[in-house]
Design a protein around this motif. Structure first.
Motif, mmCIF file in Angstrom:
data_model
loop_
_atom_site.group_PDB
_atom_site.id
_atom_site.type_symbol
_atom_site.label_atom_id
_atom_site.label_comp_id
_atom_site.label_asym_id
_atom_site.label_seq_id
_atom_site.Cartn_x
_atom_site.Cartn_y
_atom_site.Cartn_z
ATOM 1 N N ALA A 115 -21.796 5.192 -38.480
ATOM 2 C CA ALA A 115 -20.535 5.462 -37.781
ATOM 3 C C ALA A 115 -19.480 6.129 -38.654
ATOM 4 N N ARG B 55 -13.288 1.320 -28.437
ATOM 5 C CA ARG B 55 -14.703 1.584 -28.668
ATOM 6 C C ARG B 55 -15.513 1.027 -27.514
ATOM 7 N N LYS C 194 -19.051 2.945 -30.442
ATOM 8 C CA LYS C 194 -18.686 4.360 -30.477
ATOM 9 C C LYS C 194 -17.215 4.521 -30.104
#
Length: 517
Positions: A286, A499, A504
């Motif tokens: 990430a 998120r 994400k």
């Protein structure tokens, strides 16, 4: 183009290559039936038990009329039942469909309408939306146990081809309506290869990842742990202090973390007094981890670090920043800002997003992925498949570039690029600078409409504990390090960035919130 498209598969204990999901539990149970496969706070499940119970699931599905190609959905938290349904569906020739249990009922209903599962297994009745249309719903607990106990223990051995769809994952919906991503046994066998061969998982390992199994990285760790006979720890921590205790007390050897958690653990005084002797690998993704943090973490934890980049459409990770890359030689420190190099067996390109022609090292374009990791396509959506998979290559929508040594650097989603006054502004470049500010823990930069410039960058930031960022000072700090047109025109302080359930960042939500900044 970087990487070589070789025939690289993970292999079972007997040496045969992984091509079918059901064979993972079949062959592991045959090799080590009494070893613990799954550890929970109050129970454990051996590989032999997992194999038998998944065979019962398969027989129960067949008794309901489920046939090859039918979908069997699971909605719930990480649990042995998920693996039982996954392997059981595979043994019956059906397609396991993982559904995000954090979605709202209308979102779950939309996925069920699209997938049309014959059977739904759920851990909470409240997750089943009204008018769901699923013929058979089974709730884990007494009802599920009764369903299994009435079924035969024999593996039905329904024939399945390696290229058949084995699982369907649904996209997060960050760009619109979720799409079902079809992955085959072949896809998974090749995607598991790097973790299988290079992470030193053995029958004495304990793997832990608080990543939902409806996310490809969560399922990937579970499958590779099963494949290698490692124990999979299913226990969650309520906070960093409890997580530290759990990692140490349970003798976790392989853990997946997010970079911000790593920094939080390092900030706990007792991290330097804790016994980390069992810990061998910390896997993250990430976002990059700064070199000073990596050095401190190496000193404290004494383990190796591994980062990976990939998509569900590419069956998970396709590049790796290897442990040796985390302590780079002088002059190569920038590699820590990369996502590593392509895995063996994977081809990665950076192309002009219009012409799809390959670009030289140093030039930014769109990342494309080829090889055996590429999904079979989107479920019942040939138009979206054709737009995403071009001549066997996945168009990721991610902006990236290679350096001269073949390391891949990400520079935002192509659509996230900001055009301000005719100049291209890459949010990742601005975010990289802003994350160096001592008052900021997390940063996201998005473009908002501007009457004068067309678009202007805006920063949304999470402060470090005990800090109170000053907007004017942060903007001035950025302007000392970047061209002014790249710097934010406003800074918004928030407690947390939005998120999805997979972690994400939802930049479209930020753009909607700050559209009139």
């Amino acid at each position: 183009m970087v990487g070589v498209n070789r025939d690289i598969f993970a292999r079972h204990a007997d040496g045969t290559r992984v091509e079918r999901v059901a064979d993972i539990i079949r062959r592991r149970a045959a090799a080590t039936p009494s070893l613990v496969a799954v550890v929970e706070p109050h129970r454990s499940t051996t590989f032999g038990e997992l194999d038998e119970r998944s065979s019962r699931v398969a027989q129960a599905l067949l008794a309901l009329g489920v046939g090859p190609g039918d979908r069997v959905a699971y909605i719930g938290a990480n649990a042995p039942e998920f693996l039982e349904v996954l392997y059981g569906a595979a043994k019956a020739g059906a397609i396991a469909t993982a559904v995000n249990n954090r979605l709202a009922p209308p979102e779950i209903a939309a996925i069920l309408t699209d997938a049309e599962p014959a059977v739904l297994v759920v851990d909470q009745p409240s997750l089943v939306p009204p008018a769901h249309g699923v013929p058979h719903v089974v709730t884990t607990g007494p009802g599920y146990e009764a369903w299994l106990s009435a079924a035969d223990t024999a593996d039905p051995l329904v024939p399945v081809a390696p290229g058949d769809t084995a699982v369907i994952f649904y996209t997060s919906g960050t760009t619109g309506r979720p799409k079902g991503i079809m992955l085959s046994g072949d896809n998974l066998g090749q995607a598991l290869a790097t973790m299988h061969y290079d992470m030193e998982l053995t029958t004495t390992s304990v793997a832990m990842a608080p990543i939902p199994y409806f996310h490809i990285s969560g399922l990937g760790l579970a499958l590779v742990a099963n494949l290698n006979g490692a124990s999979l720890l299913l226990q969650t921590a309520s906070g960093p202090d409890e997580l530290m205790t759990l990692l140490s007390a349970r003798r976790v050897s392989h853990a997946a973390v997010v970079p911000t958690i790593l920094q939080t653990l390092l900030n706990l005084p007792r991290s330097r007094e804790t016994d980390w002797s069992a810990l061998r690998y910390l896997v993250y993704g990430a976002m990059p981890i700064p070199l000073p943090v990596i050095r401190a973490a190496t000193d404290v934890f004494g383990c190796q670090f591994l980062q990976s980049y990939g998509l569900t459409e590419s069956t998970g990770g396709v590049t790796v920043l290897w442990p040796q890359d985390h302590l780079p030689p002088p002059g190569k420190e920038r590699r820590l800002r990369s996502v590593g190099r392509p895995m063996p067996g994977v081809e990665v390109r950076v192309v002009d997003p219009v012409t799809l022609q390959d670009l030289p090292a140093g030039e930014r374009g769109e990342v494309m992925i080829g090889g055996g990791h590429v999904m079979r396509g989107y479920w019942r959506n040939p138009e979206a498949t054709a737009a995403t998979v071009v001549d066997g290559w996945v168009r990721t929508g991610d902006g990236g570039s290679f350096d001269e040594d073949g390391y891949l650097y990400l520079h935002d989603r192509i659509k996230d690029m900001i055009v301000s006054g005719g100049e291209n502004v890459y949010p990742a470049e601005v975010e990289s600078v802003l994350t160096g500010h001592p008052d900021l823990a997390e940063v996201a930069v998005v473009g908002v409409a501007s009457a004068r410039w067309g678009e202007s960058p805006v920063a949304v930031v999470v402060p470090r504990a005990g800090r109170e960022p000053d907007e004017a000072e942060v903007i001035a700090w950025c302007r000392e390090r970047l061209a002014h047109f790249k710097c934010p025109v406003a800074v918004h302080v928030v407690e947390a960035l939005p998120r999805n359930a997979s972690g994400k960042l939802l930049k479209h939500a930020l753009r909607a919130t700050y559209a009139r900044s």
